[in-house]
Write a protein that holds these residues in place. Structure first.
Motif, PDB file in Angstrom:
ATOM      1  N   VAL A 158     -12.690 -10.437  16.473  1.00 16.22           N
ATOM      2  CA  VAL A 158     -11.418  -9.768  16.818  1.00 16.22           C
ATOM      3  C   VAL A 158     -11.766  -8.411  17.411  1.00 16.22           C
ATOM      4  CG1 VAL A 158      -9.199  -8.916  15.982  1.00 16.22           C
ATOM      5  CG2 VAL A 158     -10.223 -10.969  14.948  1.00 16.22           C
ATOM      6  N   ASP A 159     -11.346  -8.224  18.650  1.00 17.21           N
ATOM      7  CA  ASP A 159     -11.831  -7.120  19.461  1.00 17.21           C
ATOM      8  C   ASP A 159     -10.773  -6.026  19.615  1.00 17.21           C
ATOM      9  OD1 ASP A 159     -13.564  -6.346  21.946  1.00 17.21           O
ATOM     10  OD2 ASP A 159     -11.545  -6.620  22.738  1.00 17.21           O
ATOM     11  N   GLU A 160      -9.507  -6.422  19.563  1.00 16.82           N
ATOM     12  CA  GLU A 160      -8.409  -5.471  19.776  1.00 16.82           C
ATOM     13  C   GLU A 160      -7.155  -5.998  19.068  1.00 16.82           C
ATOM     14  OE1 GLU A 160      -8.951  -2.669  22.228  1.00 16.82           O
ATOM     15  OE2 GLU A 160      -7.350  -2.064  20.848  1.00 16.82           O
ATOM     16  N   ILE A 161      -6.467  -5.101  18.417  1.00 13.03           N
ATOM     17  CA  ILE A 161      -5.200  -5.482  17.776  1.00 13.03           C
ATOM     18  C   ILE A 161      -4.073  -4.748  18.518  1.00 13.03           C
ATOM     19  CG2 ILE A 161      -3.821  -5.391  15.650  1.00 13.03           C
ATOM     20  CD1 ILE A 161      -6.174  -7.010  14.898  1.00 13.03           C
ATOM     21  N   TYR A 162      -3.051  -5.468  18.938  1.00 12.25           N
ATOM     22  CA  TYR A 162      -1.917  -4.857  19.642  1.00 12.25           C
ATOM     23  C   TYR A 162      -0.708  -4.692  18.730  1.00 12.25           C
ATOM     24  CZ  TYR A 162      -4.788  -6.396  23.537  1.00 12.25           C
ATOM     25  OH  TYR A 162      -5.845  -6.611  24.384  1.00 12.25           O
ATOM     26  N   ASP A 163      -0.617  -5.562  17.718  1.00  9.25           N
ATOM     27  CA  ASP A 163       0.536  -5.535  16.821  1.00  9.25           C
ATOM     28  C   ASP A 163      -0.006  -5.685  15.389  1.00  9.25           C
ATOM     29  OD1 ASP A 163       2.664  -6.204  15.178  1.00  9.25           O
ATOM     30  OD2 ASP A 163       3.574  -7.604  16.592  1.00  9.25           O
ATOM     31  N   GLU A 164      -0.178  -4.536  14.726  1.00  5.44           N
ATOM     32  CA  GLU A 164      -0.804  -4.506  13.391  1.00  5.44           C
ATOM     33  C   GLU A 164      -0.040  -5.346  12.367  1.00  5.44           C
ATOM     34  OE1 GLU A 164      -3.550  -3.448  12.137  1.00  5.44           O
ATOM     35  OE2 GLU A 164      -4.380  -2.077  13.640  1.00  5.44           O
ATOM     36  N   THR A 165       1.288  -5.232  12.389  1.00  9.19           N
ATOM     37  CA  THR A 165       2.100  -5.930  11.384  1.00  9.19           C
ATOM     38  C   THR A 165       1.911  -7.437  11.503  1.00  9.19           C
ATOM     39  OG1 THR A 165       3.700  -4.168  11.673  1.00  9.19           O
ATOM     40  CG2 THR A 165       4.448  -6.107  10.452  1.00  9.19           C
ATOM     41  N   THR A 166       2.012  -7.947  12.739  1.00  9.73           N
ATOM     42  CA  THR A 166       1.898  -9.391  12.939  1.00  9.73           C
ATOM     43  C   THR A 166       0.467  -9.862  12.710  1.00  9.73           C
ATOM     44  OG1 THR A 166       3.677  -9.221  14.543  1.00  9.73           O
ATOM     45  CG2 THR A 166       2.443 -11.267  14.544  1.00  9.73           C
TER      46      THR A 166
ATOM     47  N   LYS B 130       1.795  -9.864  22.918  1.00 12.46           N
ATOM     48  CA  LYS B 130       0.392  -9.859  22.483  1.00 12.46           C
ATOM     49  C   LYS B 130       0.272  -9.390  21.032  1.00 12.46           C
ATOM     50  CE  LYS B 130      -1.031  -6.978  25.665  1.00 12.46           C
ATOM     51  NZ  LYS B 130      -1.915  -6.063  26.419  1.00 12.46           N
ATOM     52  N   VAL B 131      -0.616 -10.055  20.291  1.00  8.12           N
ATOM     53  CA  VAL B 131      -0.885  -9.647  18.906  1.00  8.12           C
ATOM     54  C   VAL B 131      -2.322  -9.139  18.785  1.00  8.12           C
ATOM     55  CG1 VAL B 131      -1.049 -10.411  16.501  1.00  8.12           C
ATOM     56  CG2 VAL B 131       0.816 -11.241  17.960  1.00  8.12           C
ATOM     57  N   ALA B 132      -3.272  -9.932  19.278  1.00  9.93           N
ATOM     58  CA  ALA B 132      -4.679  -9.527  19.168  1.00  9.93           C
ATOM     59  C   ALA B 132      -5.504 -10.186  20.263  1.00  9.93           C
ATOM     60  CB  ALA B 132      -5.232  -9.911  17.797  1.00  9.93           C
ATOM     61  N   ARG B 133      -6.668  -9.599  20.506  1.00 10.35           N
ATOM     62  CA  ARG B 133      -7.604 -10.126  21.506  1.00 10.35           C
ATOM     63  C   ARG B 133      -8.927 -10.437  20.820  1.00 10.35           C
ATOM     64  NH1 ARG B 133      -9.380  -6.202  26.373  1.00 10.35           N
ATOM     65  NH2 ARG B 133     -10.746  -5.403  24.741  1.00 10.35           N
ATOM     66  N   PHE B 134      -9.550 -11.521  21.221  1.00 11.97           N
ATOM     67  CA  PHE B 134     -10.852 -11.912  20.670  1.00 11.97           C
ATOM     68  C   PHE B 134     -11.886 -11.911  21.795  1.00 11.97           C
ATOM     69  CE2 PHE B 134      -7.721 -15.069  18.709  1.00 11.97           C
ATOM     70  CZ  PHE B 134      -7.343 -14.201  17.694  1.00 11.97           C
ATOM     71  N   ARG B 135     -13.143 -11.682  21.431  1.00 10.16           N
ATOM     72  CA  ARG B 135     -14.203 -11.903  22.428  1.00 10.16           C
ATOM     73  C   ARG B 135     -15.224 -12.870  21.849  1.00 10.16           C
ATOM     74  NH1 ARG B 135     -18.719  -8.870  21.101  1.00 10.16           N
ATOM     75  NH2 ARG B 135     -18.227  -7.126  19.704  1.00 10.16           N
TER      76      ARG B 135
END
Lengths: 484, 141
Positions: free
Chosen positions: A214-222, A472-477
């Protein structure tokens, strides 16, 4: 503007319309940015395919395409069409050969920075445990005719009953892993034969199992609701119904080609062969297609179980320590009977999603209770060198796209061009230098699936995020990949 | 490569344009194109024969069924078609194909280049132009 001889009229920044002309029954609607238009349709027939789909009898509102649109057969890949249940048709061209090709995401308790040195061994173990490649077979014992039919009726419930999953896995699979109206008797003996030894196999082409961080979180709650945190190791699995599904599609295309003639349909592409949904031919295909969809859910469930075993072995962890947990499983090649608001009236329609993911909003009765506040998780894998995303469905998706979103990055290069571009390069080393370990049956697959063969998934996701179709919720690499 | 077929760019799958002086030759050249897509290299052992008979409504359906049969034999029966003899296509109310496939059993699928999910009907239309028959075939990969 005119692209490949087809007029595109700007509706909003990321929404374009193909006006209804000739014998089109509805206009086309394409979700794409102007920047992407320039790159997406060179040497491509996918816009024509959007036009072709608009000819389907009983199609409602629009022939829709997502930003990952590219040339397929019948429907464009990234195509969505809803047909009226009473006077509309169902078409295998809107589902594809790989019925219920889809993606599942599982989380673990592992933090990448603590286990990064073990990824190479993990990838080797995954490759050893999960059969990949052309005609891959033998993940579990060869099944009897009776057992395969049980899978076709029960979907991933079969895996759970056979200790290859937990009840939690069923809860977090679209349709709880079983389409109830599936009929194994509508599936041919040859299709069954093609499924006997393919349960738990990945296959080839663009199918994969990926270990991501998990590289980036855009929506912490979700993200927190989904059990996702920054730096976490997660697993994405992309495959479908294997030979069994391909055979179901092939069998019923013949039936529906005859049916199209019988019902007097004039179609611009034979691959759009179809029958009225309520006709015997339409119902038979629907029952068989649902059975193949159940096979696919079970397939991804078994693969996830094999992946979990590999993780447990490599990290010597117990089930509870590893906390390998399914977030959600979505299909992106399917036709489903759903209810949608059309012209201020709730109507039952058959939503064809060919390379498109369901994206239901918060409050939907068709998603797990846990997601009632967030909306349905939408899984969007990218290429093996860049990113993948998790997003959520929205009310706007229900209003505009029959609750649908994109399914991935979408190819930008043909396999031939990708092979040409890969000549003289060592893609395995290039990926390794970026911290991505890959194992595949053959180098050709790696070359055909090289990152630059795909559009930038971030651009695709951004279009739908900005349009409010998904959020968007999160990004993975990726850090580890196995392929066919 | 056989000059009677030509691969063309297709974003997701593999497309080929095939020609033949007769319908039978068009089918043989299509089978050759299928082999090029599916197999890493040509095999020369063709000492076992399998007789195949197919019946369909249209020539396009017959071609799709024929190529899918070669694919099924390869992936599911592990039987490799190396060459084809005694091909006969009869067009009446329905169209029929009888053919002898020459080849041999294989022990595994490691020498395969690609898994063809199916041969599609997309843009397929068998047409005669001047002295030759033509069609386009899109293989779903």
């Amino acid at each position: 503007m005119i692209v490949n001889g087809i007029e595109l009229v700007k509706v909003r920044d990321n929404v374009w319309e193909i006006p209804k002309t000739g014998s089109m029954k509805v206009p086309g609607r394409i979700y794409i940015s102007e920047k992407m238009i320039e790159k997406s349709f060179e040497h491509e027939d996918s816009l024509q395919q959007v036009v072709n789909v608009a000819h389907l009898p009983g199609i409602e509102k629009y022939s829709i395409a997502m930003p990952d649109i590219h040339w397929g057969y019948g429907f464009p890949i990234g195509g969505v069409a809803a047909t009226n249940l009473d006077h509309g048709v169902i078409s295998p061209g809107g589902v594809g050969y790989d019925i219920n090709c889809g993606v599942r995401l599982a989380t673990t308790s592992l933090e990448y920075n603590k286990i990064s040195h073990r990824i190479e061994s993990l990838v080797s173990k995954l490759f050893e445990n999960i059969p990949t490649g052309v005609g891959a077979s033998g993940a579990i014992k060869k099944l009897s005719n009776k057992e395969i039919k049980r899978i076709l009726q029960k979907g991933s419930v079969w895996a759970v009953e056979n200790d290859l999953g937990s009840p939690n896995d069923i809860e977090f699979t679209e349709e709880a892993g079983t389409l109830k109206n599936a009929d194994s008797e509508a599936v041919s003996e040859r299709a069954l034969e093609r499924g006997y030894d393919q349960v738990g196999t990945l296959g080839s082409g663009n199918h994969f199992l990926e270990v991501d961080v998990v590289d980036e979180i855009y929506d912490e709650t979700t993200a927190s609701l989904f059990g996702i945190f920054k730096g976490q190791v997660v697993v994405l699995i992309h495959t479908g119904s294997r030979g069994l599904g391909y055979q179901v599609c092939d069998d019923y295309l013949k039936v529906l080609l005859s049916a199209s003639k019988k019902y007097g349909f004039t179609l611009p592409d034979k691959q759009l062969a179809c029958a009225p949904i309520k006709s015997q031919e339409g119902q038979d295909y629907l029952s068989a297609m649902q059975a193949a969809a159940n096979f696919a859910w079970n397939n991804r469930q078994v693969i996830m179980h094999l992946a979990k075993k590999a993780f447990k072995e490599i990290f010597s962890m117990s089930e509870s320590e590893l906390a390998f947990s399914l977030v959600y499983d979505v299909c992106h090649n399917i036709a489903k009977i759903e209810e949608h608001k059309i012209d201020d009236e709730m109507k039952k329609v058959c939503v064809h999603r060919k390379g498109a993911t369901r994206a239901f909003p918060p409050g939907s009765n068709s998603i797990p209770v846990k997601f009632k506040s967030s909306g349905q998780p939408v899984l969007i894998p990218g290429d093996m060198g860049r990113y993948s995303y998790i997003a959520v469905g929205t009310q706007k998706a229900m209003e505009e796209t029959f609750g649908s979103s994109c399914h991935g990055a979408g190819r930008s290069l043909s396999r031939r061009k990708a092979l040409t571009n890969a000549k003289g390069r060592d893609l395995v080393s290039e990926l390794r230098n970026k911290g991505i370990f890959i194992q595949a049956r053959g180098y050709k697959t790696i070359a055909e699936e090289m990152p630059s063969a795909y559009k930038d998934v971030s651009e695709v996701v951004e279009v739908l995020h900005n349009e409010g179709i998904t959020k968007k919720v999160a990004r993975f690499r990726p850090v580890g990949v196995i392929k066919g | 490569m056989n000059p009677n077929y030509k691969f063309i760019d297709h974003t997701a799958d593999i497309a080929v344009e095939v020609q033949g002086r007769t319908i039978e030759e068009l089918f043989l050249n299509s089978a050759d194109a299928w082999r090029t897509v599916a197999l890493e290299k040509n095999d020369l052992i063709d000492n076992v024969g399998i007789t195949l008979y197919l019946e369909c409504e249209t020539l396009e359906q017959l071609l799709v069924s024929f190529l899918n049969e070669l694919n099924f034999l390869l992936i599911n029966k592990k039987w490799l078609t190396v060459s084809i003899s005694k091909i006969e296509i009869i067009q009446k109310d329905r169209v029929t194909l009888s053919v002898v496939l020459l080849g041999h059993p294989i022990s595994d699928l490691h020498s395969l280049k690609a898994e063809i999910k199916s041969v599609t009907y997309h843009q397929m239309s068998i047409e005669k132009k001047a002295d030759n028959y033509f069609t386009r075939i899109v293989f779903d990969i």
